[in-house]
Structure formats: structure tokens, C-alpha cells
Design a protein around this motif. Structure first.
Motif, short mmCIF file in Angstrom:
data_model
loop_
_atom_site.label_atom_id
_atom_site.label_comp_id
_atom_site.label_asym_id
_atom_site.label_seq_id
_atom_site.Cartn_x
_atom_site.Cartn_y
_atom_site.Cartn_z
N TYR A 1 -4.62 0.83 -13.02
CA TYR A 1 -3.81 1.78 -12.25
C TYR A 1 -4.13 3.22 -12.64
N ALA A 2 -4.28 3.47 -13.93
CA ALA A 2 -4.52 4.83 -14.44
C ALA A 2 -5.77 5.46 -13.82
N LYS A 3 -6.73 4.66 -13.43
CA LYS A 3 -7.97 5.21 -12.86
C LYS A 3 -7.73 5.97 -11.55
N TYR A 4 -6.58 5.78 -10.93
CA TYR A 4 -6.27 6.47 -9.67
C TYR A 4 -5.60 7.83 -9.89
N LEU A 5 -5.23 8.13 -11.12
CA LEU A 5 -4.50 9.36 -11.42
C LEU A 5 -5.42 10.57 -11.47
N ARG B 1 0.84 -1.21 0.00
CA ARG B 1 0.00 0.00 0.00
C ARG B 1 0.87 1.25 0.00
N LEU B 2 1.93 1.24 0.82
CA LEU B 2 2.85 2.37 0.89
C LEU B 2 3.57 2.57 -0.45
N ARG B 3 4.02 1.47 -1.03
CA ARG B 3 4.69 1.54 -2.34
C ARG B 3 3.75 2.10 -3.39
N PHE B 4 2.50 1.64 -3.40
CA PHE B 4 1.49 2.13 -4.34
C PHE B 4 1.32 3.64 -4.18
N GLN B 5 1.18 4.10 -2.95
CA GLN B 5 0.98 5.54 -2.68
C GLN B 5 2.18 6.36 -3.12
N LEU C 1 2.35 6.34 -6.95
CA LEU C 1 1.26 7.17 -7.47
C LEU C 1 1.63 8.65 -7.38
N GLU C 2 2.12 9.05 -6.22
CA GLU C 2 2.50 10.45 -6.01
C GLU C 2 3.64 10.85 -6.94
#
Length: 125
Positions: free
Chosen positions: A57-61, A9-13, A16-17
Motif C-alpha cells: 500500500y505504501a508504494k502508492y503514497l 476502488r473508490l474506498r482505496f482512493q 489514500l487521499e
């Protein structure tokens, strides 16, 4: 000890950032001037981040233009040009022009759609 779930989860965040930061041409200029784009490991990391182009993944941008920048960063010539502040300024100006045009065009399309729906509603009655 961090659980795998928490670590993922941390890696994803973090990723993403970081990917979204790539939408900022001034940040790209900052990275270029400090030599990050000459570092093979960093360039490989940019290649790895292309997974953000996948729909799941793109849906979170929030800033989808970052994907275009990520794509351009795959090219050495583009990475080299970013050292020049004028290049970053030009990209920044082009993004602003695109947003202005896109907003106006979208508003016109929405107005036309609303008018068409209104006409359809009055013709049905």
C-alpha cells in the motif's frame, strides 16, 4: 448498485487521499480543533489505517511523511497537543527543515556517486 470492484476502488482512493492529508500539520490542527481526535470511532479509524504502512500500500503514497503522522496519531498525547496551533506550526517548520536538509544531502550523495562513476570509467580505459 455499485459493484464490489468499483466500491473497493473508490474506498482505496478515498483512504489514500485521506492518509496523505495527514502529512499536513495544519489539517491535523483543523481536525483537533473540531474535536475529531476525541471521537473514539475516528481514533479507531486512524488505527485501522495503519495498513498503509505495508509495502503493497505504501508504494502508492506521494507523501510518505503521512505514515509518520499516522503513527504519532496513535498516541493520545500527540492528538491532544495538535489542538494548539503552535504545535502544528512547529511540526510544519520541522518538516520544511527536514526537506531542505534531505534535498541538499541527496544532491551531495548523487554528485559523489557521479564523480565516482566518472573516475571508474576513466580508470577502466
Amino acid at each position: 448498485c455499485v459493484s464490489d470492484d468499483t466500491g473497493n476502488r473508490l474506498r482505496f482512493q478515498l483512504e489514500l487521499e485521506f492518509v496523505q492529508c495527514l502529512a499536513n500539520p495544519n489539517y491535523l490542527n483543523f481536525l483537533a480543533q473540531r474535536g475529531y481526535f476525541k471521537d473514539k470511532a475516528f481514533v479507531n479509524y486512524l488505527k485501522y489505517l495503519l495498513y498503509w504502512k505495508e509495502p503493497e500500500y505504501a508504494k502508492y503514497l506521494k507523501y510518505p511523511q503521512c505514515l509518520h503522522m499516522l503513527e504519532l496519531l496513535q498516541y493520545e498525547h500527540f492528538r491532544k497537543e495538535l489542538v494548539n496551533a503552535q504545535c502544528a506550526k512547529f511540526i510544519d517548520e520541522q518538516q520544511i527543515l527536514h526537506w531542505q536538509h534531505y534535498s541538499r544531502k541527496r544532491m551531495r550523495l548523487q554528485q559523489a556517486l557521479a564523480e565516482q562513476q566518472q573516475q571508474n570509467n576513466t580508470s577502466v580505459k
